[in-house]
Design a protein around this motif. Structure first.
Motif, PDB file in Angstrom:
ATOM      1  N   VAL A   1       0.858  -1.186   0.000  1.00  0.00           N
ATOM      2  CA  VAL A   1       0.000   0.000   0.000  1.00  0.00           C
ATOM      3  C   VAL A   1       0.892   1.233   0.000  1.00  0.00           C
ATOM      4  CG1 VAL A   1      -1.897  -1.145   1.210  1.00  0.00           C
ATOM      5  CG2 VAL A   1      -0.140   0.075   2.524  1.00  0.00           C
ATOM      6  N   HIS A   2       0.267   2.390  -0.231  1.00  0.00           N
ATOM      7  CA  HIS A   2       1.000   3.656  -0.205  1.00  0.00           C
ATOM      8  C   HIS A   2       1.304   4.033   1.249  1.00  0.00           C
ATOM      9  CE1 HIS A   2       1.855   7.952  -0.786  1.00  0.00           C
ATOM     10  NE2 HIS A   2       2.106   7.627  -2.062  1.00  0.00           N
ATOM     11  N   PRO A   3       2.446   4.701   1.541  1.00  0.00           N
ATOM     12  CA  PRO A   3       2.763   5.126   2.905  1.00  0.00           C
ATOM     13  C   PRO A   3       1.661   5.986   3.539  1.00  0.00           C
ATOM     14  CG  PRO A   3       4.717   5.288   1.562  1.00  0.00           C
ATOM     15  CD  PRO A   3       3.595   4.934   0.628  1.00  0.00           C
ATOM     16  N   ASN A   4       0.973   6.795   2.706  1.00  0.00           N
ATOM     17  CA  ASN A   4      -0.118   7.610   3.266  1.00  0.00           C
ATOM     18  C   ASN A   4      -1.248   6.743   3.796  1.00  0.00           C
ATOM     19  OD1 ASN A   4       1.162  10.005   2.806  1.00  0.00           O
ATOM     20  ND2 ASN A   4       0.131  10.429   0.858  1.00  0.00           N
ATOM     21  N   THR A   5      -1.445   5.585   3.163  1.00  0.00           N
ATOM     22  CA  THR A   5      -2.461   4.647   3.652  1.00  0.00           C
ATOM     23  C   THR A   5      -2.070   4.115   5.023  1.00  0.00           C
ATOM     24  OG1 THR A   5      -3.011   3.982   1.384  1.00  0.00           O
ATOM     25  CG2 THR A   5      -3.692   2.511   3.155  1.00  0.00           C
ATOM     26  N   VAL A   6      -0.787   3.838   5.178  1.00  0.00           N
ATOM     27  CA  VAL A   6      -0.290   3.391   6.486  1.00  0.00           C
ATOM     28  C   VAL A   6      -0.520   4.481   7.527  1.00  0.00           C
ATOM     29  CG1 VAL A   6       1.759   2.701   7.786  1.00  0.00           C
ATOM     30  CG2 VAL A   6       1.405   1.854   5.444  1.00  0.00           C
ATOM     31  N   ARG A   7      -0.211   5.720   7.158  1.00  0.00           N
ATOM     32  CA  ARG A   7      -0.392   6.827   8.092  1.00  0.00           C
ATOM     33  C   ARG A   7      -1.859   6.980   8.491  1.00  0.00           C
ATOM     34  NH1 ARG A   7       3.435   9.000   4.382  1.00  0.00           N
ATOM     35  NH2 ARG A   7       5.471   9.346   5.402  1.00  0.00           N
ATOM     36  N   TYR A   8      -2.737   6.847   7.532  1.00  0.00           N
ATOM     37  CA  TYR A   8      -4.170   6.964   7.810  1.00  0.00           C
ATOM     38  C   TYR A   8      -4.627   5.875   8.783  1.00  0.00           C
ATOM     39  CZ  TYR A   8      -9.190   6.533   7.256  1.00  0.00           C
ATOM     40  OH  TYR A   8     -10.525   6.434   7.513  1.00  0.00           O
ATOM     41  N   ARG A   9      -4.173   4.633   8.542  1.00  0.00           N
ATOM     42  CA  ARG A   9      -4.568   3.529   9.412  1.00  0.00           C
ATOM     43  C   ARG A   9      -3.996   3.687  10.827  1.00  0.00           C
ATOM     44  NH1 ARG A   9      -3.520  -1.544   5.171  1.00  0.00           N
ATOM     45  NH2 ARG A   9      -5.216  -1.014   3.713  1.00  0.00           N
ATOM     46  N   LEU A  10      -2.777   4.202  10.921  1.00  0.00           N
ATOM     47  CA  LEU A  10      -2.193   4.427  12.238  1.00  0.00           C
ATOM     48  C   LEU A  10      -2.919   5.531  13.000  1.00  0.00           C
ATOM     49  CD1 LEU A  10       1.653   4.141  11.615  1.00  0.00           C
ATOM     50  CD2 LEU A  10       0.056   2.392  12.393  1.00  0.00           C
ATOM     51  N   LYS A  11      -3.353   6.539  12.257  1.00  0.00           N
ATOM     52  CA  LYS A  11      -4.129   7.599  12.877  1.00  0.00           C
ATOM     53  C   LYS A  11      -5.441   7.037  13.421  1.00  0.00           C
ATOM     54  CE  LYS A  11      -6.345  12.064  11.954  1.00  0.00           C
ATOM     55  NZ  LYS A  11      -6.672  13.087  10.937  1.00  0.00           N
ATOM     56  N   ARG A  12      -6.035   6.155  12.639  1.00  0.00           N
ATOM     57  CA  ARG A  12      -7.274   5.508  13.070  1.00  0.00           C
ATOM     58  C   ARG A  12      -7.028   4.661  14.320  1.00  0.00           C
ATOM     59  NH1 ARG A  12     -12.352   5.559  14.206  1.00  0.00           N
ATOM     60  NH2 ARG A  12     -13.471   3.621  13.787  1.00  0.00           N
ATOM     61  N   ALA A  13      -5.911   3.952  14.357  1.00  0.00           N
ATOM     62  CA  ALA A  13      -5.573   3.122  15.521  1.00  0.00           C
ATOM     63  C   ALA A  13      -5.362   3.996  16.757  1.00  0.00           C
ATOM     64  CB  ALA A  13      -4.322   2.303  15.224  1.00  0.00           C
ATOM     65  N   ALA A  14      -4.724   5.154  16.566  1.00  0.00           N
ATOM     66  CA  ALA A  14      -4.487   6.060  17.699  1.00  0.00           C
ATOM     67  C   ALA A  14      -5.796   6.611  18.243  1.00  0.00           C
ATOM     68  CB  ALA A  14      -3.570   7.193  17.268  1.00  0.00           C
ATOM     69  N   GLU A  15      -6.749   6.914  17.348  1.00  0.00           N
ATOM     70  CA  GLU A  15      -8.049   7.413  17.781  1.00  0.00           C
ATOM     71  C   GLU A  15      -8.795   6.367  18.595  1.00  0.00           C
ATOM     72  OE1 GLU A  15      -9.828   8.417  14.099  1.00  0.00           O
ATOM     73  OE2 GLU A  15      -8.845  10.377  13.926  1.00  0.00           O
ATOM     74  N   LEU A  16      -8.635   5.104  18.208  1.00  0.00           N
ATOM     75  CA  LEU A  16      -9.352   4.017  18.874  1.00  0.00           C
ATOM     76  C   LEU A  16      -8.742   3.652  20.227  1.00  0.00           C
ATOM     77  CD1 LEU A  16      -9.919   1.674  15.796  1.00  0.00           C
ATOM     78  CD2 LEU A  16     -11.695   2.911  17.054  1.00  0.00           C
ATOM     79  N   THR A  17      -7.424   3.718  20.328  1.00  0.00           N
ATOM     80  CA  THR A  17      -6.738   3.196  21.510  1.00  0.00           C
ATOM     81  C   THR A  17      -6.120   4.264  22.404  1.00  0.00           C
ATOM     82  OG1 THR A  17      -4.618   2.958  20.352  1.00  0.00           O
ATOM     83  CG2 THR A  17      -6.166   1.119  20.222  1.00  0.00           C
ATOM     84  N   GLY A  18      -5.930   5.469  21.861  1.00  0.00           N
ATOM     85  CA  GLY A  18      -5.226   6.492  22.601  1.00  0.00           C
ATOM     86  C   GLY A  18      -3.724   6.299  22.597  1.00  0.00           C
ATOM     87  N   CYS A  19      -3.222   5.362  21.790  1.00  0.00           N
ATOM     88  CA  CYS A  19      -1.791   5.065  21.722  1.00  0.00           C
ATOM     89  C   CYS A  19      -1.296   5.318  20.299  1.00  0.00           C
ATOM     90  CB  CYS A  19      -1.518   3.602  22.092  1.00  0.00           C
ATOM     91  SG  CYS A  19      -2.065   3.166  23.743  1.00  0.00           S
ATOM     92  N   SER A  20      -0.291   6.158  20.171  1.00  0.00           N
ATOM     93  CA  SER A  20       0.262   6.467  18.859  1.00  0.00           C
ATOM     94  C   SER A  20       1.550   5.685  18.638  1.00  0.00           C
ATOM     95  CB  SER A  20       0.546   7.970  18.749  1.00  0.00           C
ATOM     96  OG  SER A  20       1.233   8.260  17.558  1.00  0.00           O
TER      97      SER A  20
END
Length: 388
Positions: free
Chosen positions: A342-361
């Motif tokens: 996938v594109h690196p921006n896709t990774v960034r988007y998914r990580l942002k989503r994970a941080a929103e869900l868990t509070g952990c970046s």
């Protein structure tokens, strides 16, 4: 004392003790508004004390060389509870009125030529009564302090042990603890060296406008704060009073009845804190969830599962897979993107989503560490659905 009053004068004073007490109480009722507001039984206690005071004056004048036994003779006429409802300054006011009443009747009570001797006796005796009053209140304060210390220790012990005692609110109320909210427990090492630890912590808490309970449990200082307005400011100030090493703050709870939960979590954090080099001081116990979980704290493991693992699972396989891949690649987003096709921006988007869900970046070392521990413990727990 100079020449005491004659026996004839003392007999007249003795016979008038009842009426003098009645007149003194009547004057108190006229001049002291707080006295008028007292219940009838407490006012009767004061009458007994005044009457006993006059009787003790007579006995003292008959034996001028005998030290006055005022604590038992005068104040023993009233229950000890009188000290709880009448402050020392108010007692001084009562003595002043009573002495004024007796002095105003000296001329009518004394035999001819005996007035000055009786007046001097009353003044001398009133001074002794004032000193005795101070001793009574000092003794009561000392005994109350010892009792409060024992009661405070019982409350702290119950909280540390996580006991849900029905008597806990009553015990706390006896210590002057109101129904304050929220409540938080702070734990750390007991400071070394001289100084009144209880006084310094209490002074700091009062400056923060907080209720406070404290004690030493297994060489650890445990401080309970109630009515905390700014948790960060309050814990930072109280942390100064602890000894060297980590200072851990439990979660804020609704009231004192739930403070055991805060204490349990804070103590678990204190045990695990050495696993975090350079741990902040103070530190919230939830910031130590990974270390607590590794230390075997079941509550921390459950919390990590609920806050981290399960939200990632609910988000769908792509978010969870991306988090795992980034962790496996040491946080390298480009390498993770190539591994995921996938594109690196896709990774960034998914990580942002994970941080929103868990509070952990994942871009933060603590966040990455928390995610890694949470997922590893979940895997060890056999919840394979996270991985397939």
């Amino acid at each position: 004392m100079t020449q005491p009053p004659t026996e004839a004068t003392l007999r007249r004073l003795e016979r008038a003790s009842g009426s003098l007490a009645t007149r003194a109480v009547s004057r108190m009722d006229e001049e002291l508004s707080w006295f008028r507001a007292m219940p009838a039984d407490q006012r009767s206690w004061v009458t007994l004390v005044v009457q006993a005071g006059v009787a003790s004056l007579v006995e003292w004048c008959r034996e001028p060389g005998r030290p006055p036994r005022l604590t038992g003779e005068v104040f023993g006429a009233a229950p000890r509870d009188l000290v709880r409802v009448v402050r020392l300054k108010q007692t001084v006011d009562l003595i002043t009125v009573a002495v004024d009443v007796v002095e105003s009747h000296v001329e009518s009570l004394a035999e001819p030529g005996d007035a000055e001797a009786l007046r001097l006796a009353v003044l001398h005796f009133s001074r002794e009564v004032a000193f005795a009053s101070a001793r009574v209140y000092a003794t009561f304060a000392e005994e109350r302090g010892a009792w409060d210390a024992r009661l405070e220790a019982l409350v702290l012990d119950a909280l540390v042990r996580g006991e849900r005692d029905d008597e806990l609110p009553g015990r706390a109320a006896a210590l002057g603890w109101g129904g304050v909210s929220p409540v938080v427990v702070v734990v750390g090492a007991t400071p070394e060296g001289p100084g009144d630890l209880h006084q310094s912590v209490t002074r700091a808490a009062r400056a923060l406008r907080c209720e406070v309970l404290l004690g030493v449990h297994a060489e650890q200082l445990v401080v309970v704060l109630g009515g905390v307005q700014d948790l960060e400011v309050a814990t930072a100030r109280i942390a100064v009073e602890f000894g060297p090493g980590p200072v851990v703050t439990g979660p804020a709870v609704e009231d004192l009845s739930r403070a055991g939960d805060s204490a349990t979590a804070a103590l678990a954090g204190l045990r695990a804190a050495p696993a975090w080099p350079g741990v902040p001081r103070p530190v919230g116990t939830d910031e130590l969830l990974p270390e607590r979980a590794l230390d075997g704290d079941p509550l921390a493991r459950t919390t990590l599962s609920e806050r981290v693992a399960l939200p990632l699972q609910a988000a769908g396989g792509e978010v969870l897979e991306t988090v795992q891949t980034v962790l496996a690649n040491g946080g390298n987003l480009e390498a993770s993107a190539r591994a995921l096709f996938v594109h690196p921006n896709t990774v960034r988007y998914r990580l942002k989503r994970a941080a929103e869900l868990t509070g952990c970046s994942l871009t933060d070392p603590r966040g990455s560490w928390t995610l890694q521990v949470a997922l590893a413990l979940t895997h060890l727990g056999g919840e394979r659905s996270l991985w397939h």
